[in-house]
Write a protein that holds these residues in place. Structure first.
Motif, mmCIF file in Angstrom:
data_model
loop_
_atom_site.group_PDB
_atom_site.id
_atom_site.type_symbol
_atom_site.label_atom_id
_atom_site.label_comp_id
_atom_site.label_asym_id
_atom_site.label_seq_id
_atom_site.Cartn_x
_atom_site.Cartn_y
_atom_site.Cartn_z
ATOM 1 N N ARG A 30 0.789 -1.033 -0.095
ATOM 2 C CA ARG A 30 0.093 -0.034 -0.012
ATOM 3 C C ARG A 30 1.067 1.344 0.119
ATOM 4 N NH1 ARG A 30 -3.759 -0.942 4.033
ATOM 5 N NH2 ARG A 30 -5.306 -1.704 2.236
ATOM 6 N N HIS A 31 1.872 1.043 1.192
ATOM 7 C CA HIS A 31 2.763 2.622 1.214
ATOM 8 C C HIS A 31 3.935 2.587 0.191
ATOM 9 C CE1 HIS A 31 -0.168 3.837 3.929
ATOM 10 N NE2 HIS A 31 -0.127 2.637 4.722
ATOM 11 N N GLU A 32 4.305 1.345 0.043
ATOM 12 C CA GLU A 32 5.679 0.956 -0.881
ATOM 13 C C GLU A 32 6.842 1.185 0.008
ATOM 14 O OE1 GLU A 32 5.749 2.861 -4.795
ATOM 15 O OE2 GLU A 32 3.548 1.736 -5.285
ATOM 16 N N ARG A 33 6.505 1.253 1.406
ATOM 17 C CA ARG A 33 7.819 1.470 2.396
ATOM 18 C C ARG A 33 7.369 1.393 3.889
ATOM 19 N NH1 ARG A 33 12.056 6.249 2.003
ATOM 20 N NH2 ARG A 33 12.912 5.958 3.999
ATOM 21 N N ILE A 34 7.957 0.441 4.574
ATOM 22 C CA ILE A 34 7.554 0.325 5.851
ATOM 23 C C ILE A 34 8.849 0.190 6.805
ATOM 24 C CG2 ILE A 34 5.476 -1.009 5.451
ATOM 25 C CD1 ILE A 34 6.924 -3.724 6.116
ATOM 26 N N SER A 36 10.657 -1.308 10.416
ATOM 27 C CA SER A 36 10.606 -2.180 11.567
ATOM 28 C C SER A 36 11.793 -2.888 11.810
ATOM 29 C CB SER A 36 9.341 -3.387 10.935
ATOM 30 O OG SER A 36 9.272 -4.259 11.995
ATOM 31 N N SER A 37 11.841 -3.703 12.681
ATOM 32 C CA SER A 37 13.065 -4.487 13.024
ATOM 33 C C SER A 37 13.636 -5.097 11.946
ATOM 34 C CB SER A 37 12.919 -5.352 14.329
ATOM 35 O OG SER A 37 12.165 -6.549 13.986
ATOM 36 N N VAL A 38 15.034 -5.392 11.650
ATOM 37 C CA VAL A 38 15.590 -6.058 10.701
ATOM 38 C C VAL A 38 15.038 -7.292 10.534
ATOM 39 C CG1 VAL A 38 17.661 -6.835 9.438
ATOM 40 C CG2 VAL A 38 17.319 -4.446 10.442
ATOM 41 N N ALA A 39 14.951 -8.185 11.571
ATOM 42 C CA ALA A 39 14.528 -9.538 11.603
ATOM 43 C C ALA A 39 13.261 -9.914 11.068
ATOM 44 C CB ALA A 39 14.617 -10.023 12.938
ATOM 45 N N LYS A 40 12.101 -8.693 11.323
ATOM 46 C CA LYS A 40 10.725 -8.873 10.931
ATOM 47 C C LYS A 40 10.856 -8.584 9.350
ATOM 48 C CE LYS A 40 8.572 -7.464 14.874
ATOM 49 N NZ LYS A 40 7.730 -6.314 15.404
ATOM 50 N N LEU A 41 11.531 -7.494 9.095
ATOM 51 C CA LEU A 41 11.686 -7.298 7.692
ATOM 52 C C LEU A 41 12.278 -8.378 6.699
ATOM 53 C CD1 LEU A 41 12.998 -3.662 7.909
ATOM 54 C CD2 LEU A 41 10.611 -4.210 7.631
ATOM 55 N N LYS A 42 13.142 -9.078 7.105
ATOM 56 C CA LYS A 42 13.811 -10.234 6.272
ATOM 57 C C LYS A 42 12.607 -11.098 6.098
ATOM 58 C CE LYS A 42 18.555 -9.617 7.750
ATOM 59 N NZ LYS A 42 19.720 -10.492 8.508
ATOM 60 N N VAL A 43 11.718 -11.474 7.100
ATOM 61 C CA VAL A 43 10.810 -12.289 6.746
ATOM 62 C C VAL A 43 9.702 -11.930 5.917
ATOM 63 C CG1 VAL A 43 9.045 -13.846 8.125
ATOM 64 C CG2 VAL A 43 11.375 -13.494 9.154
ATOM 65 N N THR A 111 12.420 -5.612 -3.651
ATOM 66 C CA THR A 111 12.542 -4.911 -2.491
ATOM 67 C C THR A 111 13.923 -4.788 -2.170
ATOM 68 O OG1 THR A 111 12.366 -6.836 -1.183
ATOM 69 C CG2 THR A 111 10.173 -5.852 -1.630
ATOM 70 N N ARG A 112 14.091 -3.734 -1.133
ATOM 71 C CA ARG A 112 15.321 -3.769 -0.438
ATOM 72 C C ARG A 112 15.126 -3.298 1.024
ATOM 73 N NH1 ARG A 112 16.878 0.483 -4.207
ATOM 74 N NH2 ARG A 112 15.507 2.027 -3.809
ATOM 75 N N ILE A 113 16.434 -3.719 1.648
ATOM 76 C CA ILE A 113 16.297 -3.235 3.333
ATOM 77 C C ILE A 113 17.322 -2.232 3.506
ATOM 78 C CG2 ILE A 113 16.587 -4.197 5.736
ATOM 79 C CD1 ILE A 113 15.732 -6.705 4.857
ATOM 80 N N ILE A 114 16.910 -1.088 3.917
ATOM 81 C CA ILE A 114 17.858 -0.224 4.253
ATOM 82 C C ILE A 114 17.875 0.038 5.966
ATOM 83 C CG2 ILE A 114 18.426 2.307 4.395
ATOM 84 C CD1 ILE A 114 16.667 2.516 1.594
ATOM 85 N N ARG A 115 19.298 -0.144 6.291
ATOM 86 C CA ARG A 115 19.552 -0.373 7.792
ATOM 87 C C ARG A 115 19.539 1.065 8.427
ATOM 88 N NH1 ARG A 115 20.922 -5.351 9.911
ATOM 89 N NH2 ARG A 115 21.131 -6.894 8.267
ATOM 90 N N LEU A 116 18.653 1.112 9.758
ATOM 91 C CA LEU A 116 18.787 2.387 10.295
ATOM 92 C C LEU A 116 19.622 2.110 11.659
ATOM 93 C CD1 LEU A 116 14.847 3.196 9.895
ATOM 94 C CD2 LEU A 116 16.667 4.075 8.469
ATOM 95 N N VAL A 117 19.644 3.324 12.494
ATOM 96 C CA VAL A 117 20.142 3.198 13.723
ATOM 97 C C VAL A 117 19.508 2.260 14.738
ATOM 98 C CG1 VAL A 117 21.073 4.866 15.584
ATOM 99 C CG2 VAL A 117 20.783 5.447 13.250
ATOM 100 N N ASN A 118 20.119 1.723 15.386
ATOM 101 C CA ASN A 118 19.399 0.699 16.379
ATOM 102 C C ASN A 118 18.443 1.412 17.341
ATOM 103 O OD1 ASN A 118 20.830 -1.422 15.542
ATOM 104 N ND2 ASN A 118 22.065 -1.676 17.072
ATOM 105 N N GLU A 130 11.651 -1.263 1.417
ATOM 106 C CA GLU A 130 11.000 -0.577 0.408
ATOM 107 C C GLU A 130 10.749 -1.265 -0.855
ATOM 108 O OE1 GLU A 130 12.351 3.515 0.305
ATOM 109 O OE2 GLU A 130 14.480 2.695 -0.725
ATOM 110 N N LEU A 131 9.718 -0.963 -1.592
ATOM 111 C CA LEU A 131 10.045 -1.404 -2.925
ATOM 112 C C LEU A 131 11.164 -0.608 -3.764
ATOM 113 C CD1 LEU A 131 6.131 -1.657 -3.776
ATOM 114 C CD2 LEU A 131 7.852 -3.501 -3.182
#
Length: 172
Positions: A30-34, A36-43, A111-118, A130-131
């Motif tokens: 829907r938003h093309e970007r979410i 969350s935690s990296v573990a959830k994002l990988k799944v 999709t790609r995962i962009i890591r943020l600050v802990n 994000e897509l």
């Protein structure tokens, strides 16, 4: 022991995990970007990639070698599959009409995962999923503005109304 089990459990029951991943994928589409935690994002990423690949099966290029009856059956099957896994007609429509065409030439990696600050509270690794070819914020604003302008009715001329008011004031 947890041998030969490839499912990331994420400290949740199976039903909770399935619902959480489904909600994350719906939000991603829907938003093309979410975020969350990296573990959830990988799944969620693996699930989203499978869903987008399934949507691409409805494109004409993938169904070219089938006769008309089998083509219609395949389209219906894929659409029902997506609806059963996502449960949101709006998202399924967007997936089939917009996203499948956008990623028609791409073989994978939607999709790609962009890591943020802990996260400060518990030091969990955070990230953004994000897509890949998503529209920028400026493009989305321009589209929304264009839609609003299309919906506005044509403005009526105000000059004749002023003339009528002046005539009414002059006669009094």
């Amino acid at each position: 022991m947890n041998k030969r089990n490839k499912v990331k459990q994420l400290n949740r029951s199976a039903d909770h995990r399935k619902a959480m991943i489904q909600n994350m994928v719906i939000s991603l589409l829907r938003h093309e970007r979410i975020e969350s935690s990296v573990a959830k994002l990988k799944v969620a990423r693996s699930y989203a990639e499978r869903i987008i690949t399934r949507a691409k099966r409805n494109l004409d290029a993938n169904l070219a070698n089938l006769d008309e009856q089998k083509k219609n059956a395949a389209i219906l099957h894929n659409t029902r599959y997506l609806y059963s896994h996502l449960g949101d007609q709006e998202i399924v429509t967007k997936l089939l009409k917009d996203l499948a065409n956008r990623y028609a030439e791409r073989v994978g990696g939607y999709t790609r995962i962009i890591r943020l600050v802990n996260r400060p509270s518990d030091n969990t690794a955070m990230g953004i999923l994000e897509l890949v070819d998503r529209k920028t914020q400026d493009e989305l604003k321009a589209e929304a503005k264009a839609k609003r302008e299309e919906k506005k009715p044509a403005k009526k001329e105000e000059k004749p109304k002023k003339a009528k008011k002046e005539k009414a004031a002059a006669s009094n």
